[in-house]
Design an enzyme around this catalytic site. Structure first.
Site, PDB file in Angstrom:
ATOM      1  N   LYS A   1      -4.072   3.851   2.259  1.00  0.00           N
ATOM      2  CA  LYS A   1      -5.222   3.137   1.693  1.00  0.00           C
ATOM      3  C   LYS A   1      -6.263   4.121   1.157  1.00  0.00           C
ATOM      4  O   LYS A   1      -6.878   3.889   0.108  1.00  0.00           O
ATOM      5  CB  LYS A   1      -5.819   2.210   2.742  1.00  0.00           C
TER       6      LYS A   1
ATOM      7  N   LYS B   1       0.827  -1.223   0.000  1.00  0.00           N
ATOM      8  CA  LYS B   1       0.000   0.000   0.000  1.00  0.00           C
ATOM      9  C   LYS B   1       0.854   1.263   0.000  1.00  0.00           C
ATOM     10  O   LYS B   1       0.520   2.245  -0.637  1.00  0.00           O
ATOM     11  CB  LYS B   1      -0.944   0.016   1.191  1.00  0.00           C
TER      12      LYS B   1
END
Lengths: 430, 430
Positions: free
Chosen positions: B207, B107
């Site tokens: 995220k 991520k």
């Protein structure tokens, strides 16, 4: 980058879902083109009643000759939103033969004839997508087919019919009986004039067949799905569920047997604990639990029906099919390599809530308990309530095969002291 | 039908996630081959410490030379599960140059350098998949990228960090303070020895950047995400939330502005009503709400971290990348055509819960209310509590721009009668 030739779409059917598909294709043309990599245009709309006004659908595209539209060789993707078996099946076959990919929302046809449709797609090198056939707008089939393609799914447990969830929700919140709640659902447009497909569980059973096939990479036919509707659920059942910290939902349940050698698929009302995430799914919403070896427990929640939500799922598939046309790719085909047999309902192992009307005299409980023991069904809890010389006995069992429970109930019915079996309901989600 | 040559996979990293990927590739080899249409084999595993015993990983495949493994031209798919920016970025670049597709769970790298990774994939005609980068096992990116490709997403609201959800859940259920709950999370393995990335919101912000980019078809960088951690959330905040029928969650929120001309992305603690489905997400689970024009409100729920769940997402992507290799197809590339700018936090419009310590004398409420009015921030409710000559004033506002609220609070701090601003928290999910 949008450069390729425009893709042509035939819309077969223009009812609640189809009219939304047509509208979104027009209003979202710019976005669709950017996401596909080529413009996409509505090439024709097949309808039954051409005189009806359809906002946003150019009249010159409307035709009553669906077969001719499906047969056009310039069509890239045919979208079938007519529903039912025929003429949908023939039109899809025609579209495949003419070289189109097919997007459909047709659960009944997929459940009855999925393998044949996949075979046609395969033969003609085309795509078959049908996300909208199960749980409306909720992305569920693509996650099962693709995101979980590296995992082993053991169980799918879900509320896949909004009408029955609305009815049960009303019974739960207002204490209404089934008839009253159905009348309300009909008045509000959540139930059709003939509610049979929903309340008898046919709609949910078709979805269960589709889900079980995809989840377990095998073939499950509609006839393989054990089906019980919710017409016999009473206000007393719901009150009884509440006393044990549960609520009643009509569930579609697909399971791989513990030994991995067979699968089962069933639709029936069941009690689930109020603490289970499915218990708080209200009104006409859908939600599906998926249990997989590595991923653990996943839940997907959203609107399970309605024109716009279903059209959202159709358009997602349409973009996928169009992208594949542009790049010369193919979406996933049928995956049924495990060839697992579907076991009969008698082999399903679960818990039961049984409510008996019994004579109010000593020894009844011991007699009843002996019957359960004889059939190897272990009792978890018993609750006795006396009233005016009659008594009721509520038994909740541990996990036992359905066949053993049925045999137990048959024997109980034969006892002098058992006046009647008021209700039998499975207990799930624990 | 499995006929093609075996596909070769390079595993870059063999920690908590990588070791599960290796295990599943071995134990599920038969299923993976059937689903891909070709056998798939582990061709090499790059590790930092070669002496460590790795169950299920053949020792002859282990290497410390990750760069050499990534550069092998016989590799079809490279799986990067090292994490962090370097050497992950260089290894991915090497793999693309050698002709491999890439599956990653990274991520941080995606949030920092996603467009560059996509450009490399595009240049070399390869795939880039990263479902595991957000919300672990929960299928979320594929539904957003593909299932909702025909819809307009307006909002993504989610719990995407399990550590902070565990801490807040403990504070909520036991009344513990932040420090105590963090200590418990650390003892149970839910928090790392250095919990900064989780509790300061860096993990969730990465995220949020990824989700906002995908949802709105634009580019959102990590720096564009407004970020506040949960270290300042007190037991009093949680008690105060409870009094207004809310709970506190650390949320990632991505929104398209009402006029559609900009987007925002932010991570901060917020109060949400107990009736909101996100309120009942307990322990270290993740859940993400997606609101789209046609689909309506969808929710995706499941384990957001852990070796096996994350490996499930990695393997789903691996199957997709391998299928594409077999059929010569390509997965979706970057979709950033809207080029929507990211608006600053001051333009975010939401509700606020402000707790003030004030002098316990007449006229204070009127003075405070005037400050809100001066800044055009409309008050929904006010609650006053007196105690020993001091008083507290809890104000809940209607929706207002963040900048207006900040200016209001600045002015309040300057008032003689306001002794202090005990807490400010946004109220979401209504």
């Amino acid at each position: 980058m949008v450069s390729a030739r425009p893709l042509k779409v035939a819309l077969l059917g223009c009812g609640v879902v189809g009219s939304q598909v047509a509208r979104l294709m027009t209003t979202h043309a710019h976005d669709l083109a950017a996401r596909i990599g080529a413009p996409v245009e509505l090439a024709g709309v097949a309808v039954r009643r051409p005189d009806r006004l359809r906002e946003g659908v150019p009249p010159e595209l409307v035709t009553t000759d669906a077969a001719a539209l499906a047969a056009r060789e310039d069509i890239d993707v045919a979208v079938e939103v007519i529903g039912g078996i025929e003429p949908a099946r023939s039109l899809i076959a025609t579209a495949f033969e003419a070289g189109a990919s097919v997007v459909t929302a047709n659960k009944a046809l997929l459940a009855e004839d999925g393998p044949a449709l996949y075979a046609m797609a395969e033969k003609h090198g085309a795509d078959l997508y049908y996300e909208a056939a199960v749980a409306g707008a909720i992305p569920l089939l693509r996650p099962l087919r693709e995101s979980l393609a590296g995992d082993t799914v053991n169980r799918v447990l879900g509320i896949v019919n909004g009408t029955t969830n609305f009815i049960l929700d009303r019974m739960e919140t207002s204490g209404a009986g089934y008839g009253e709640a159905l009348a309300e659902a009909t008045a509000l447009g959540y139930a059709e004039a003939d509610p049979t497909a929903d309340v008898e569980g046919f709609d949910a059973a078709a979805k269960a067949a589709i889900l079980a096939g995809i989840a377990f990479h095998t073939r499950v036919r509609l006839d393989d799905v054990h089906r019980e509707g919710l017409t016999e659920v009473t206000a007393a059942d719901i009150a009884s569920a509440r006393r044990m910290g549960c609520t009643v939902k009509l569930l579609a349940i697909c399971e791989r047997a513990a030994d991995g050698r067979s699968v089962t698929a069933r639709v029936h009302p069941a009690m689930i604990p109020l603490t289970h995430p499915l218990a708080s799914v209200r009104e006409a919403y859908n939600a599906v639990f998926v249990e997989a070896d590595s991923a653990g427990r996943l839940m997907f929640y959203g609107p399970g029906a309605g024109g716009a939500p279903t059209a959202s799922a159709v358009l997602g598939d349409l973009v996928a099919a169009c992208r594949n046309k542009v790049t010369g790719a193919r979406g996933p085909g049928e995956s049924a390599y495990t060839q697992l047999p579907v076991a009969p309902m008698g082999e399903v192992v679960t818990r039961y809530h049984i409510s008996l009307d019994v004579a109010d005299k000593p020894g009844v409980l011991s007699q009843v308990a002996a019957v359960f023991a004889d059939h190897d069904v272990s009792i978890d809890t018993v609750r006795q309530q006396g009233k005016d010389g009659e008594a009721s006995l509520v038994v909740v069992t541990h996990r036992a095969p359905d066949a053993a429970l049925s045999a137990t109930v048959d024997t109980l019915r034969g006892l002098d002291t058992v006046r009647g079996v008021a209700s039998i309901m499975r207990v799930e989600g624990e």
